[in-house]
Design a protein around this motif. Structure first.
Motif, short mmCIF file in Angstrom:
data_model
loop_
_atom_site.label_atom_id
_atom_site.label_comp_id
_atom_site.label_asym_id
_atom_site.label_seq_id
_atom_site.Cartn_x
_atom_site.Cartn_y
_atom_site.Cartn_z
N GLU A 146 0.83 -1.19 0.00
CA GLU A 146 0.00 0.00 0.00
C GLU A 146 0.88 1.25 0.00
O GLU A 146 1.95 1.27 0.58
N GLY A 147 0.40 2.29 -0.66
CA GLY A 147 1.16 3.53 -0.72
C GLY A 147 1.96 3.68 -1.98
O GLY A 147 2.46 4.78 -2.27
N PHE A 148 2.11 2.60 -2.74
CA PHE A 148 2.81 2.69 -4.02
C PHE A 148 1.82 2.98 -5.14
O PHE A 148 0.63 2.68 -5.04
N ASP A 149 2.35 3.54 -6.22
CA ASP A 149 1.52 3.88 -7.37
C ASP A 149 1.58 2.83 -8.47
O ASP A 149 0.82 2.91 -9.43
N ALA A 150 2.46 1.88 -8.32
CA ALA A 150 2.55 0.76 -9.27
C ALA A 150 3.38 -0.34 -8.64
O ALA A 150 4.23 -0.09 -7.78
N VAL A 151 3.13 -1.55 -9.09
CA VAL A 151 3.90 -2.72 -8.66
C VAL A 151 4.41 -3.42 -9.91
O VAL A 151 3.62 -3.73 -10.82
N TRP A 152 5.70 -3.66 -9.95
CA TRP A 152 6.30 -4.45 -11.02
C TRP A 152 6.87 -5.71 -10.38
O TRP A 152 7.83 -5.65 -9.63
N MET A 153 6.22 -6.85 -10.67
CA MET A 153 6.69 -8.14 -10.16
C MET A 153 7.71 -8.67 -11.14
O MET A 153 7.38 -9.09 -12.25
N LEU A 154 8.98 -8.63 -10.75
CA LEU A 154 10.09 -8.88 -11.66
C LEU A 154 10.43 -10.37 -11.78
O LEU A 154 10.05 -11.18 -10.93
N PRO A 155 11.16 -10.73 -12.83
CA PRO A 155 11.66 -12.11 -12.96
C PRO A 155 12.62 -12.44 -11.83
O PRO A 155 13.02 -11.59 -11.04
N GLY A 156 13.01 -13.70 -11.79
CA GLY A 156 13.98 -14.15 -10.79
C GLY A 156 13.46 -15.25 -9.90
O GLY A 156 13.97 -15.45 -8.79
N SER A 157 12.45 -15.98 -10.35
CA SER A 157 11.92 -17.08 -9.55
C SER A 157 12.86 -18.29 -9.65
O SER A 157 13.63 -18.40 -10.62
N PRO A 158 12.83 -19.18 -8.65
CA PRO A 158 11.90 -19.18 -7.52
C PRO A 158 12.23 -18.04 -6.55
O PRO A 158 13.40 -17.83 -6.21
N TYR A 159 11.20 -17.31 -6.14
CA TYR A 159 11.38 -16.22 -5.21
C TYR A 159 11.69 -16.77 -3.82
O TYR A 159 11.29 -17.87 -3.46
N ARG A 160 12.36 -15.95 -3.03
CA ARG A 160 12.67 -16.39 -1.66
C ARG A 160 11.40 -16.55 -0.83
O ARG A 160 11.35 -17.36 0.08
N SER A 161 10.38 -15.74 -1.16
CA SER A 161 9.12 -15.83 -0.43
C SER A 161 7.96 -15.85 -1.42
O SER A 161 7.60 -14.81 -1.98
#
Length: 237
Positions: free
Chosen positions: A53-68
């Motif tokens: 919350e509070g951000f104006d955009a979310v970019w979910m980047l490559p790099g999986s498997p993610y740590r969480s």
């Protein structure tokens, strides 16, 4: 009034991941070439569990498997539910489908077989691709009127991949029936782009637009996210 757009770059930053090294250059180009007032923050997936919350955009980047995995899914869910502009690329695409299957479609056991190889076949939303797309380029046919088609201004595009996992075809109809649109397919009909048309900007691609060109000019989908972020910051979405 300050309308700087705050973009959450969600992913586990790694200098060995080529797309991660390109992101700062792309954002600088958007500031200088396109005059977009952007302020980007890298957020490791472990720190995204509490939401973005509070951000104006979310970019979910490559790099999986993610740590969480839970952090990645929490960030995507917040963007989807709070009408925050969202772009998911490669692993971000895969996890956008996973989040939607669990929290919208009610497939509570939905799994990503890279994260959980023991996932039952009937629950596996993301599975190994029949042929790896690491280092490949391929043509994609776009749905007329979709976000992707409008931003690219074309019916077809050629994009770069660096992935070995993709959507399980057995769950595509379930995802469609709950409102997710698949707006880009390769020449074999395999899904490569997903969108939520009722959302201000929610777009996910299996390909990596970060790898477009020589890295000095942003891909139109990345520009689209940045423009949506600025609109969000201005309160005009």
């Amino acid at each position: 009034m300050n309308h700087t757009a705050r973009i959450a770059l969600v992913g586990d930053r790694d200098p060995a991941v080529r797309s991660h090294t390109r992101v700062p250059v792309l954002l600088e180009s958007l500031r200088n070439r396109d005059g977009l007032d952007l302020d980007a923050y890298w957020i490791p997936t472990q720190e995204a569990v509490e939401g973005i919350e509070g951000f104006d955009a979310v970019w979910m980047l490559p790099g999986s498997p993610y740590r969480s995995e839970s952090g990645a899914l929490a960030a995507i869910r917040t963007a989807r539910e709070e009408d925050i502009p969202f772009l998911g690329t490669c692993g971000g695409f895969q996890h956008a489908l996973l989040e939607y299957a669990r929290n919208v479609c009610g497939l509570t056991g939905a799994g990503h077989t890279e994260n959980a190889p023991q996932t039952a076949a009937e629950d596996a939303v993301v599975v190994p691709l029949a042929c790896s797309l690491v280092g490949h380029e391929g043509a994609i046919r776009l749905t007329d009127g979709s976000w992707a088609a409008r931003l690219l201004g074309a019916e077809r595009t050629v994009e770069r991949y660096y992935c070995t996992y993709g959507p399980n075809p057995r769950h595509l109809d379930l995802l469609r029936s709950h409102g997710l649109h698949f707006t880009g397919v390769d020449d074999a009909g395999e899904v490569r782009i997903a969108e939520l048309p009722a959302h201000p900007f929610f777009l996910a691609t299996l390909f990596q637009p970060e790898l477009f060109g020589d890295g000095t000019r942003p891909h139109p989908l990345i520009t689209g996210l940045a423009e949506a972020a600025v609109r969000h910051a201005k309160g005009s979405l």
